[in-house]
Write a protein that holds these residues in place. Sequence first.
Motif, PDB file in Angstrom:
ATOM      1  N   THR A 180      30.227   8.602 102.312  1.00 30.94           N
ATOM      2  CA  THR A 180      31.314   8.710 103.275  1.00 30.94           C
ATOM      3  C   THR A 180      32.830   8.801 102.464  1.00 30.94           C
ATOM      4  O   THR A 180      33.473   9.836 102.809  1.00 30.94           O
ATOM      5  CB  THR A 180      31.783   7.356 104.168  1.00 30.94           C
ATOM      6  OG1 THR A 180      30.355   7.052 104.824  1.00 30.94           O
ATOM      7  CG2 THR A 180      32.875   7.633 105.201  1.00 30.94           C
TER       8      THR A 180
ATOM      9  N   GLU B  38      32.542  12.534 101.198  1.00 27.80           N
ATOM     10  CA  GLU B  38      32.922  13.478 102.394  1.00 27.80           C
ATOM     11  C   GLU B  38      34.706  13.437 102.350  1.00 27.80           C
ATOM     12  O   GLU B  38      35.187  14.519 102.976  1.00 27.80           O
ATOM     13  CB  GLU B  38      32.103  12.922 103.617  1.00 27.80           C
ATOM     14  CG  GLU B  38      30.832  13.346 103.359  1.00 27.80           C
ATOM     15  CD  GLU B  38      30.113  12.842 104.813  1.00 27.80           C
ATOM     16  OE1 GLU B  38      30.678  12.472 105.664  1.00 27.80           O
ATOM     17  OE2 GLU B  38      28.812  12.797 104.629  1.00 27.80           O
ATOM     18  N   ILE B  39      35.243  12.275 102.425  1.00 28.57           N
ATOM     19  CA  ILE B  39      36.707  12.072 102.601  1.00 28.57           C
ATOM     20  C   ILE B  39      37.425  12.976 101.604  1.00 28.57           C
ATOM     21  O   ILE B  39      38.373  13.541 101.920  1.00 28.57           O
ATOM     22  CB  ILE B  39      37.213  10.796 102.754  1.00 28.57           C
ATOM     23  CG1 ILE B  39      36.605   9.961 104.036  1.00 28.57           C
ATOM     24  CG2 ILE B  39      38.619  10.561 102.796  1.00 28.57           C
ATOM     25  CD1 ILE B  39      36.788   8.682 104.072  1.00 28.57           C
ATOM     26  N   LYS B  40      37.105  12.750 100.441  1.00 26.16           N
ATOM     27  CA  LYS B  40      37.621  13.459  99.429  1.00 26.16           C
ATOM     28  C   LYS B  40      37.357  14.968  99.394  1.00 26.16           C
ATOM     29  O   LYS B  40      38.489  15.669  99.175  1.00 26.16           O
ATOM     30  CB  LYS B  40      37.039  13.037  97.858  1.00 26.16           C
ATOM     31  CG  LYS B  40      37.302  11.550  97.666  1.00 26.16           C
ATOM     32  CD  LYS B  40      36.594  10.989  96.167  1.00 26.16           C
ATOM     33  CE  LYS B  40      37.166  11.693  95.111  1.00 26.16           C
ATOM     34  NZ  LYS B  40      36.456  11.245  93.815  1.00 26.16           N
ATOM     35  N   GLU B  41      36.283  15.334  99.942  1.00 30.28           N
ATOM     36  CA  GLU B  41      36.125  16.579 100.035  1.00 30.28           C
ATOM     37  C   GLU B  41      37.099  17.291 101.163  1.00 30.28           C
ATOM     38  O   GLU B  41      37.751  18.413 100.853  1.00 30.28           O
ATOM     39  CB  GLU B  41      34.620  17.050 100.181  1.00 30.28           C
ATOM     40  CG  GLU B  41      34.530  18.516 100.235  1.00 30.28           C
ATOM     41  CD  GLU B  41      32.921  18.960 100.486  1.00 30.28           C
ATOM     42  OE1 GLU B  41      32.530  19.978 100.975  1.00 30.28           O
ATOM     43  OE2 GLU B  41      31.884  17.772 100.485  1.00 30.28           O
ATOM     44  N   THR B  42      37.239  16.503 102.066  1.00 32.41           N
ATOM     45  CA  THR B  42      38.097  17.218 103.142  1.00 32.41           C
ATOM     46  C   THR B  42      39.386  16.924 102.958  1.00 32.41           C
ATOM     47  O   THR B  42      39.993  17.975 103.199  1.00 32.41           O
ATOM     48  CB  THR B  42      37.945  15.981 104.639  1.00 32.41           C
ATOM     49  OG1 THR B  42      36.249  16.160 105.038  1.00 32.41           O
ATOM     50  CG2 THR B  42      38.680  16.455 105.619  1.00 32.41           C
ATOM     51  N   LEU B  43      39.988  16.102 102.054  1.00 29.90           N
ATOM     52  CA  LEU B  43      41.376  16.076 101.541  1.00 29.90           C
ATOM     53  C   LEU B  43      41.477  16.975 100.333  1.00 29.90           C
ATOM     54  O   LEU B  43      42.544  16.829  99.665  1.00 29.90           O
ATOM     55  CB  LEU B  43      41.515  14.756 101.143  1.00 29.90           C
ATOM     56  CG  LEU B  43      41.722  13.686 102.389  1.00 29.90           C
ATOM     57  CD1 LEU B  43      41.980  12.521 101.919  1.00 29.90           C
ATOM     58  CD2 LEU B  43      42.662  14.174 103.653  1.00 29.90           C
ATOM     59  N   LYS B  44      40.185  17.989  99.978  1.00 25.70           N
ATOM     60  CA  LYS B  44      40.634  18.748  99.096  1.00 25.70           C
ATOM     61  C   LYS B  44      40.558  18.062  97.593  1.00 25.70           C
ATOM     62  O   LYS B  44      41.406  18.600  96.582  1.00 25.70           O
ATOM     63  CB  LYS B  44      41.852  19.883  98.897  1.00 25.70           C
ATOM     64  CG  LYS B  44      41.985  20.312 100.218  1.00 25.70           C
ATOM     65  CD  LYS B  44      40.598  21.174 100.489  1.00 25.70           C
ATOM     66  CE  LYS B  44      41.120  22.124 102.010  1.00 25.70           C
ATOM     67  NZ  LYS B  44      39.830  22.992 102.559  1.00 25.70           N
ATOM     68  N   ASN B  45      39.836  17.005  97.545  1.00 29.00           N
ATOM     69  CA  ASN B  45      39.794  16.331  96.143  1.00 29.00           C
ATOM     70  C   ASN B  45      41.089  16.131  95.302  1.00 29.00           C
ATOM     71  O   ASN B  45      41.267  16.413  94.299  1.00 29.00           O
ATOM     72  CB  ASN B  45      38.681  17.140  95.216  1.00 29.00           C
ATOM     73  CG  ASN B  45      37.522  17.375  95.628  1.00 29.00           C
ATOM     74  OD1 ASN B  45      36.707  16.286  96.167  1.00 29.00           O
ATOM     75  ND2 ASN B  45      36.823  18.498  95.914  1.00 29.00           N
TER      76      ASN B  45
ATOM     77  N   SER C 153      46.926  10.218  99.333  1.00 30.20           N
ATOM     78  CA  SER C 153      46.767  11.486 100.001  1.00 30.20           C
ATOM     79  C   SER C 153      46.657  10.797 101.540  1.00 30.20           C
ATOM     80  O   SER C 153      47.428  11.321 102.368  1.00 30.20           O
ATOM     81  CB  SER C 153      45.377  12.117  99.584  1.00 30.20           C
ATOM     82  OG  SER C 153      45.416  13.307 100.336  1.00 30.20           O
TER      83      SER C 153
END
Length: 914
Positions: free
Chosen positions: A755, A758-765, A772
């Motif tokens: 999870t 996925e959050i990091k990827e959604t926020l553009k790492n 953020s």
Amino acid sequence: MKSQDVRKQFLDFFKSNGHLIVPSAPIVLKDDPTLMFNNSGMAQFKEYFLGNGTPKSKRIADTQKCLRVSGKHNDLEDVGFDTYHHTMFEMLGNWSFGDYFKKEAINWAWQLLTEVYKIPKENLYVSVFEGSKEDNVPFDQEAWDIWKTLIDEDRIILGNKKDNFWEMGDQGPCGPCSEIHVDLRPEAEKALVSGKSLVNNDHPQVVEIWNNVFMEFNRKADGSLEKLPAQHVDTGMGFERLCMALQGKTSNYDTDVFTPLIEKVEQITGLKYTPNDVALSGVEESEEQNKTNIAIRVVVDHVRAVAFAIADGQVPSSGGAGYVIRRILRRAVYYGYKFLNAKEPFVNKLVEVLANQMGDFFPEIIKQKDFVINVIRQEETMFFLTIENGIKYFDLYSQLVNEGDSGKFKRLAGIELSNSDKEQGVFPGFFAFELKDTYGFPLDLTVLMAKNNGLTVNVDEYDRLMEEQKARSRAASEVSADDWVKIMDYGVNGVSTEFVGYDKTEEKPVSILQYRKIDSKKDGVLYQLVLDKTPFYPEGGGQVGDKGILDFGSFESENNDIIEILDTKKENNLIIHITKSLPKNPLNLGTAKVNTDLRSSTSKNHSATHLMHLALRNLLGTHVEQKGSLVNPNYLRFDFSHFSKVSDEELRQVEASVNAQIEAQLQLTEHRNIPIKEALDKGAMALFGEKYGDNVRMIEFGDSKELCGGIHVKNTAEIWHFKIISEGAVAAGIRRIEAITGDAVKDFYQNQENTLAEIKETLKNPQDILKSVASLQDDNAKLKKQVEQLLKEKVGALKSELEKDFQEVNGVNFLAKQVDLSMASTKDLASALGSSKENSFVFLASVEDGLPNIHCYIAKELVASKSLNANAVIKELGKYIEGNGGGQPFFASGKGKNAAGVKEALAHAIDFVK
């Protein structure tokens, strides 16, 4: 003679006649699916009558706490209105398991009553079974012949099957019985009317005090009787009624079993109770005083039942046995509120008196006193929050009924009238259902309130609504059982299953001793098998039963013959294996194999439960005690006594403590079959409400020491890790923790890691994910404010525009429109438009995310003068959008799933005001 002496003399008498004296079993049953509560003295000995176990002695005597408030035996409705029925009572009993029979039982009963207790013989009547052609059971000549040597024959009464043939249930041991009745009337009254004519006719001073049951038969599934291999005696004498007879009273409530509690109620309320002797003397009492007397009897009876049930581990709750206890308590609270002017919690204040009065013989009420007081106080407080509104709601409808318009309230609620609602003095079942659903008023409480207002409740309608609700929320669970089919001869000691599951997960060879077919509407046809020995752990102590297989193809049969074990349970001392099929040849020998993966996960959760129990007590205090648990392969659930939320920091400390014990690699120390006193002396915790034998099993992991029959790991290191998932309240004074161990923790952390990725990827790492997310929250809050402001402006503009569209219809300012707003904004607009005009009727609809919503505002003056009701409008017009909803008579809302129906709903809104 004081009640304590009455009890002591009974036990001493039978002890002197070779009986072993045993303690009362808990009032709540856990090993018998046919009973919710111990409702008779024989319940704790049921396994011996069924031949599933061997008693510690062939002669036993005791006093058993009994509760008769559900099922076949239910005395709740009589409590308070007469002088001798109770919810909880003590049953004095003596038992013979294949030893003595009618002669000894009858002679001892007579000797105790007439020589020890010195009840005059001329005050006693006895009954014997007249026989039954239907069952082919003859008149009990033997009992008659014994009695006629002790008492005049004109005092012996023939009893029918209803009164003098006792049965455990639809199936099982049963037999004729012989009752003893006492006549407590004044001599002058006895001279006018024979006591013989009043036996079993509900006369308050001619009451049964003792029943001697002679267990001779077994009732089979087809209703026929077969002889038992041995004859037994099962007797029961009502302790409270005996005290009434021995203390020269005409009411159980005038004995010292109840008078200390009554005096405490008088002290709390400032009201006085009238003893029954005064009432019988001809002194005329006001109706108000009579209601006071009834209320006091209800309160002092009910506090006993509730307090002992809680002390034995059954707290009030919303279902099952817990709901029955809640009903009893709420009945007491209602009587206190309505007739004793008790406007704040008061029942809990009686527990101290009860503990002082009965604690010497029932120590559980002393040890659990503080917990019982706190639970009752919290339950009372919860009920007081709703009782006033509920009674006001009830009184409103009662007034309408008494005014001759029993349908008006239903019309206001938009509910179709039934024929009974048009009858004067009939209280509709829908409203009784509403009181139950909204205010927590049990039906019997509503019936009482109605009775006190001269009304009759339409119980049939209530039952129909209740059944409809149950049908929506549960599948049918009716079960019928065939008779046991016996494969092997068990000998004189009956069925015997050796449990080998502490040491093994596989056992061979095993034999089927007996089986039966079960027909369940929920699960279909199942079979229950009893084996001569088994490694399968039966559900108990919170731990689920083992699953696995029985392989009957390994020995005498060359063909593969594998039977899946779906579950394992214990019933009346039998370990029962539940399957969907039988082996091809039940006589074959087989191999029993437990599913070791499920067993391993379950044992980790069970051992972790013990470690957590210790951690909670160390952190929160020794008031923490287990009040329920569930241990299965997936997670553990632990209910415990505590009266406030466990904080996040406290939960972290509990986790840390348990994981420290896991990391310490504590070795299991198991004490099997040790005397219970020795285990308690070693520091083992015993759980209230559990029935322990003379010898017990004790489990130790370091400082954790508990009496437990479950399956555990050999070393705490096997648990790997412990993680709490949730904590919350489940009942008054009861908290619940759910947690996981082992592979479930690994899966939990893996899911957390996935999870987070996925959050990091959604926020553009981002470099700093917390920063953020905080930035997103700030931006969202600013945008919400902007949207709210824009919506307010839009609603304001629409309000000004729509105010021009009101039309006057029959003196009503009517408006029905569809608007392009969110559901929340449409609701606000409807309220604002309605408030802008007198005599307004506003109906607005909108569609949000493809789903329609409707709102109705009706001016309060229209609700009163024109019997308009927004609930009824939403219910009727909601049909067009395939939806439902509700609210108050002046404002209600609804949602649906058919947006195409909005136009038609708007078109029909005007029908309500035309």
